[in-house]
Scaffold this active site. Structure first.
Site, PDB file in Angstrom:
ATOM      1  N   ASN A 350       0.833  -1.200   0.000  1.00  0.00           N
ATOM      2  CA  ASN A 350       0.000   0.000   0.000  1.00  0.00           C
ATOM      3  C   ASN A 350       0.870   1.253   0.000  1.00  0.00           C
ATOM      4  O   ASN A 350       0.942   1.976   0.983  1.00  0.00           O
ATOM      5  CB  ASN A 350      -0.928  -0.036   1.222  1.00  0.00           C
ATOM      6  CG  ASN A 350      -1.951   1.082   1.196  1.00  0.00           C
ATOM      7  OD1 ASN A 350      -1.779   2.123   1.815  1.00  0.00           O
ATOM      8  ND2 ASN A 350      -3.023   0.871   0.461  1.00  0.00           N
ATOM      9  N   ARG A 395      -0.938   4.974   0.892  1.00  0.00           N
ATOM     10  CA  ARG A 395      -2.006   5.224  -0.082  1.00  0.00           C
ATOM     11  C   ARG A 395      -3.344   5.380   0.624  1.00  0.00           C
ATOM     12  O   ARG A 395      -4.120   6.279   0.314  1.00  0.00           O
ATOM     13  CB  ARG A 395      -2.086   4.127  -1.151  1.00  0.00           C
ATOM     14  CG  ARG A 395      -3.065   4.495  -2.277  1.00  0.00           C
ATOM     15  CD  ARG A 395      -3.157   3.434  -3.384  1.00  0.00           C
ATOM     16  NE  ARG A 395      -3.917   3.929  -4.535  1.00  0.00           N
ATOM     17  CZ  ARG A 395      -5.245   3.899  -4.639  1.00  0.00           C
ATOM     18  NH1 ARG A 395      -5.994   3.399  -3.670  1.00  0.00           N
ATOM     19  NH2 ARG A 395      -5.842   4.363  -5.721  1.00  0.00           N
ATOM     20  N   CYS A 396      -3.605   4.512   1.599  1.00  0.00           N
ATOM     21  CA  CYS A 396      -4.869   4.592   2.356  1.00  0.00           C
ATOM     22  C   CYS A 396      -5.025   5.948   3.041  1.00  0.00           C
ATOM     23  O   CYS A 396      -6.131   6.453   3.189  1.00  0.00           O
ATOM     24  CB  CYS A 396      -4.918   3.533   3.456  1.00  0.00           C
ATOM     25  SG  CYS A 396      -5.194   1.872   2.864  1.00  0.00           S
ATOM     26  N   MET A 397      -3.906   6.505   3.509  1.00  0.00           N
ATOM     27  CA  MET A 397      -3.976   7.722   4.333  1.00  0.00           C
ATOM     28  C   MET A 397      -3.957   9.000   3.501  1.00  0.00           C
ATOM     29  O   MET A 397      -3.774  10.080   4.051  1.00  0.00           O
ATOM     30  CB  MET A 397      -2.796   7.754   5.311  1.00  0.00           C
ATOM     31  CG  MET A 397      -2.832   6.644   6.336  1.00  0.00           C
ATOM     32  SD  MET A 397      -1.569   6.854   7.614  1.00  0.00           S
ATOM     33  CE  MET A 397      -0.064   6.676   6.671  1.00  0.00           C
TER      34      MET A 397
END
EC number: 3.5.3.6
Length: 406
Positions: A350, A395-397
């Site tokens: 990620n 990427r999530c954040m």
């Protein structure tokens, strides 16, 4: 005026929305963290410091960082926005008409900085100084939440996602996250950065119950060249994918959507936890999950406003043909199978690409980072011992708001 536009996953990143984890994390306890979708409680100060390191790394790459808390405060400064948000988040259906009215009265007087902190971070009954004649507060325990904290706001990727010239305001699968979308709806409607700007709202901006049409941004990869890759996951349904695709086609912003059916596990709750785009022709992939035989569909627009859906035999071939490439370079998660499984769980796949071949990832994923390095991908590492406990990486954040085409 710079443009609200995300043309790829790997072009130069210009502007991004982050959320520094604050008050919501202080409300996470071993007894409630699972309901709030966390596997563990985080050390709050340390998580904040790690997040600051992430923001610094982005700024060091010339990326403008917008913070959700600040945007929300500035949005609440617009009276109409404050009224709408309180009406939506403190609704009669949520609290009953009496208690909702008393709460709205209390919050409308509050300064916007404090109000934003509570909307994002939650409020327990023991912290509420007002009395109400409603039954509801009398039936609650002091540590019950009047407003549940939203610790998952940390993962700004999911709540809304920019795809080419517009944004999808995602109807989230999990009740613990559904209120997040309203904060983004208010920001994109009233905040000066977005108000009156020329962008499309593809999906999710109405006061509707979207039923089974769930979609989360962690499943949406804007791979460029008019193509979008979407994972059908634990939290994104085929109905969500088809609704978003229909609106992307109607607005002419995308010419094809490739949908991959993922196993429904927490370890791969979103496509970007097992696959991300690192350079024009390079993807990182966790091979245990991303097998070649995953069911894949290609959605394309028909002239009459409907869409054509065809099965595709191999998602890698579908991506190659969408991007006009002969062959993709695939970098698999590093180490032996134990290390690879551990690093995937800690978000080794990620990563956030800031420009072609340069990505941000957690420093703890040594085997995978080494593998990226050998393949010519530069990894800017950030600490993630606390942040990673929420099961989300760089990427999530991050929610890109402006990024170049490839």
């Amino acid at each position: 005026m710079s443009k609200l536009y995300v043309g790829s996953e790997v072009g130069q990143l210009r502007r991004v929305l982050l959320h520094r984890p604050e008050r919501a994390l202080t409300h996470l306890t071993p007894s409630n963290c699972h309901d709030l979708l966390f596997d563990d409680v985080l050390a709050v100060e340390a998580a904040g410091e790690e997040h600051d390191a992430f923001a610094r790394t982005l700024r060091g790459q010339g990326v403008e960082v917008l913070l959700l808390h600040d945007l929300l405060v500035e949005t609440l400064d617009v009276p109409e926005a404050k009224q709408w948000l309180l009406g939506t988040q403190i609704s009669d259906f949520r609290y009953g008409p009496t208690f909702a009215r008393d709460l709205r009265q209390y919050f409308i007087e509050m300064d916007n900085e404090h109000l934003a902190t509570i909307l994002l971070g939650g409020l327990a009954y023991s912290e509420l100084p007002i009395q109400s004649s409603s039954m509801l507060p009398k039936m609650k325990q002091p540590l019950d939440f009047v407003i549940e904290p939203l610790p998952n706001h940390l993962f700004t990727r999911d709540t809304s996602c920019w795809v080419y010239g517009g944004v999808s305001l995602n109807p989230m699968m999990m009740p613990a996250r559904q209120r997040e979308t309203n904060h983004l709806r208010a920001i994109y409607h009233w905040h000066p950065t977005f108000a009156g700007q020329d962008f499309i709202k593809y999906f999710g901006d109405e006061d509707l119950h979207y039923d089974n049409a769930n979609i989360e941004g962690g499943d949406v990869l804007v791979i460029g060249n008019g193509a979008v890759l979407i994972g059908i996951s634990e939290r994104t349904t085929p109905q969500g994918v088809e609704n978003l695709a229909a609106n992307l086609f109607k607005s002419g912003q995308a010419k094809e959507v490739i949908a991959i059916d993922l196993p429904k596990h927490r370890s791969c709750m979103h496509l970007d936890t097992v696959m991300t785009h690192m350079d024009v022709d390079t993807f990182s992939v966790y091979p245990e999950i991303m097998r070649k035989d995953l069911d894949t569909w290609r959605l394309t627009p028909k002239t009459n406003g409907e869409m054509h859906v065809e099965a595709s035999h191999n998602y890698l071939h579908a991506i190659e043909s969408a991007l006009g490439l002969d062959q993709l370079k695939i970098i698999t998660t590093g180490g032996d199978s134990y290390e690879a499984e551990r690093e995937q769980w800690n978000d080794a796949n990620n990563v956030l690409t800031v420009k072609p071949g340069v990505v941000i990832g957690y420093e703890r994923n040594v085997y995978t980072n080494e593998k990226y390095d050998k393949a010519g991908i530069e990894v800017l590492t950030i600490p993630g011992n606390e942040l990673g406990r929420g099961r989300g990486g760089a990427r999530c954040m991050s929610c890109p708001i402006e990024r170049d085409d490839i």
